[in-house]
Design an enzyme around this catalytic site. Structure first.
Site, PDB file in Angstrom:
ATOM      1  CG  ASP A   1      -3.938 116.845 -67.803  1.00  0.00           C
ATOM      2  OD1 ASP A   1      -2.994 117.576 -68.442  1.00  0.00           O
ATOM      3  OD2 ASP A   1      -5.004 116.849 -67.403  1.00  0.00           O
TER       4      ASP A   1
ATOM      5  N   PRO B   1     -19.132 119.182 -66.082  1.00  0.00           N
ATOM      6  CG  PRO B   1     -21.503 119.230 -65.713  1.00  0.00           C
ATOM      7  CD  PRO B   1     -20.317 118.711 -66.771  1.00  0.00           C
ATOM      8  CB  VAL B   2     -16.818 120.051 -60.969  1.00  0.00           C
ATOM      9  CG1 VAL B   2     -16.642 119.705 -59.418  1.00  0.00           C
ATOM     10  CG2 VAL B   2     -15.883 119.577 -61.635  1.00  0.00           C
TER      11      VAL B   2
ATOM     12  CE  LYS C   1     -13.674 114.608 -62.297  1.00  0.00           C
ATOM     13  NZ  LYS C   1     -12.234 114.761 -62.570  1.00  0.00           N
TER      14      LYS C   1
ATOM     15  N   GLY D   1     -17.387 124.594 -61.081  1.00  0.00           N
ATOM     16  CA  GLY D   1     -16.615 124.779 -62.386  1.00  0.00           C
ATOM     17  C   GLY D   1     -16.881 123.610 -63.398  1.00  0.00           C
ATOM     18  CD  GLN D   2     -18.341 122.092 -68.259  1.00  0.00           C
ATOM     19  OE1 GLN D   2     -19.333 122.623 -67.661  1.00  0.00           O
ATOM     20  NE2 GLN D   2     -17.890 121.058 -69.045  1.00  0.00           N
ATOM     21  N   GLY D   3     -14.921 121.290 -66.201  1.00  0.00           N
ATOM     22  CA  GLY D   3     -13.431 120.712 -66.809  1.00  0.00           C
ATOM     23  C   GLY D   3     -13.752 119.796 -68.121  1.00  0.00           C
ATOM     24  CB  SER D   4     -11.244 118.130 -70.286  1.00  0.00           C
ATOM     25  OG  SER D   4     -10.733 117.476 -69.035  1.00  0.00           O
ATOM     26  CG  PHE D   5     -14.859 113.734 -66.393  1.00  0.00           C
ATOM     27  CD1 PHE D   5     -14.291 112.602 -66.389  1.00  0.00           C
ATOM     28  CD2 PHE D   5     -15.996 114.070 -65.472  1.00  0.00           C
ATOM     29  CE1 PHE D   5     -14.857 111.785 -66.080  1.00  0.00           C
ATOM     30  CE2 PHE D   5     -16.521 113.046 -65.287  1.00  0.00           C
ATOM     31  CZ  PHE D   5     -16.206 111.821 -65.388  1.00  0.00           C
TER      32      PHE D   5
END
Length: 438
Positions: free
Chosen positions: A250, A139-140, A154, A133-137
């Site tokens: 968060d 890619p994972v 991550k 997946g893709q987060g604000s930090f």
């Protein structure tokens, strides 16, 4: 007379020579002491550069994550305004030279968390192609380690400035926070200009995708109640078990991860802070739809702000409505209901409308509604929310146990359920809860 004068001259000369010798000795002693002191200071500085000292500090100026890590007397809090040279950044992460002539860097551990080499993670993720997946930090990726252990990797996006601070916060916090309902940090990597976090792998992904994402699936009432119970325990540990207490800042369904047994764990501590009561304000951080209105107006984040976010997650569990797609409007409409009465049934997930499940879902909705009260003072503490959810689960378990009991025992259990329901009704009534502490 001449003999006396000669003796006087000899005495004067001897005294002069002695004085000169004493003066020279003092000079040599001063030089030796100076060199010794300089050597001690240099040794101390060298050890300081090689050590990785991580300390949590409340209210760090210019560092939203509230984490400062000492490196040769220069705080990480200053990195945003005055980036450290590469040499000092390497010193912070315990970067040492080659090992016996080899070029591979040897990294010191931060609070005992294992470190991984970039080349090993590259191999474990099949050259970073197994994306989860893709987060604000950033890619994972999924990674299979040489031991056969599956982990989640991550990677900090190269253009992320906030991510650098989040990375530091997460490593330092998760080195001391350990609970079955918090995602475990397996290790990290600081190499080749990369910042990488390695977590335990949660095979069922995050709650948001299960409720209304690409991996959407129908959750049973038992699963939803168990998830609510797990998350509340995780938050309760942060607020009341950790020393000093930690505010997540968060909480959202995308940060609730589920393992193969559908047990939930709280993740992503990049924005977390220690609880402070110094009156300082911090920049607004969080996710739209989950942010406490009081926090948005005052910039002061408290434990009750986390309780608000958890209340939204509870409503997600019983409605399957995305907070970023009008959930709050649905809640407000249901709260006034027909004839001025609360009517949660209007917004319940259609899969929860059958029999006693609907009744229990309405009780959980009452609890959630208390959590999102506009006044933080009127919201319950997370321990009170956990207690209410625990009673609901007990009732659910006892209800299932009655099917295998003789009729006489079944009546006894049903009476107990009825008594617990009265307790739950009292607990989740619309009158205010008496706070456990001021």
């Amino acid at each position: 007379m001449v003999g006396s004068a000669g003796k006087v001259v000899v005495i004067v000369v001897a005294a002069g020579v002695t004085s000169a010798l004493l003066a020279a000795a003092c000079v040599f002693l001063a030089i030796w002491l100076y060199r010794r002191r300089a050597s001690v200071v240099a040794g101390t500085r060298t050890r300081s550069l090689e050590s990785t000292t991580a300390t949590l500090r409340a209210g760090s100026v210019g560092f939203d994550s509230s984490v400062s890590i000492s490196v040769a007397s220069q705080s990480v809090a200053d990195w945003g305004q005055h980036p450290l040279p590469a040499a000092k950044r390497a010193a912070f992460w315990g970067w040492r030279g080659g090992n016996n002539g080899r070029d591979a860097p040897q990294l010191l551990s931060v609070s005992g968390i294992p470190q991984y080499h970039y080349k090993d993670l590259q191999k474990a993720t099949n050259n970073f192609t197994m994306i989860l997946g893709q987060g604000s930090f950033g890619p994972v990726y999924k990674a299979v380690m040489p031991t056969g252990e599956v982990v989640a990797v991550k990677v900090l996006a190269s253009d992320s400035t906030q991510g650098e601070r989040e990375f530091q916060t997460e490593v330092v916090l998760l080195s001391r926070l350990h609970h079955r309902n918090l995602v475990n940090l397996v290790g990290y990597c600081v190499e080749k200009g990369q910042r990488i976090l390695i977590y335990e792998f949660m095979s069922n992904g995050n709650l948001a995708s299960l409720l209304y994402g690409d991996n959407k699936r129908s959750l049973s009432w038992q699963e939803r109640l168990q998830i609510a119970h797990d998350v509340s325990h995780g938050i309760e540990y942060l607020h009341e078990g950790a020393v000093p207490p930690v505010i997540h800042r968060d909480l959202k369904s995308a940060n609730i991860l589920l393992d193969q047994s559908m047990r939930a764990k709280v993740a992503d501590f990049g924005l977390s802070k220690e609880e402070v009561f110094d009156g300082r304000k911090s920049a607004l951080k969080g996710t739209y739809g989950y942010m406490d209105p009081d926090y948005m107006s005052t910039n002061k984040f408290t434990k009750k702000s986390d309780v608000y976010s958890f209340g939204i997650i509870l409503f997600e569990l019983i409605t399957a409505i995305n907070p970023q797609q009008g959930l709050m409007e649905y809640i407000d409409l249901a709260a006034i209901g027909g004839e001025g009465k609360v009517d949660w049934e209007e917004i319940l997930d259609k899969n929860l409308l059958a029999g006693s499940v609907a009744e229990e879902a309405r009780v959980l909705a009452d609890v959630a509604y208390r959590c999102i009260n506009k006044s933080p003072r009127k919201r319950p503490w997370i321990s009170e929310v956990t207690q209410a959810i625990s009673r609901l689960r007990q009732r659910q378990l006892m209800k299932h146990d009655t099917t295998a009991l003789p009729r006489s025992e079944t009546r006894t259990v049903l009476r107990r359920i009825e008594y617990q329901h009265v307790e739950l009704s009292d607990l989740t009534g619309l009158k205010e809860l008496t706070p456990m502490r001021a």
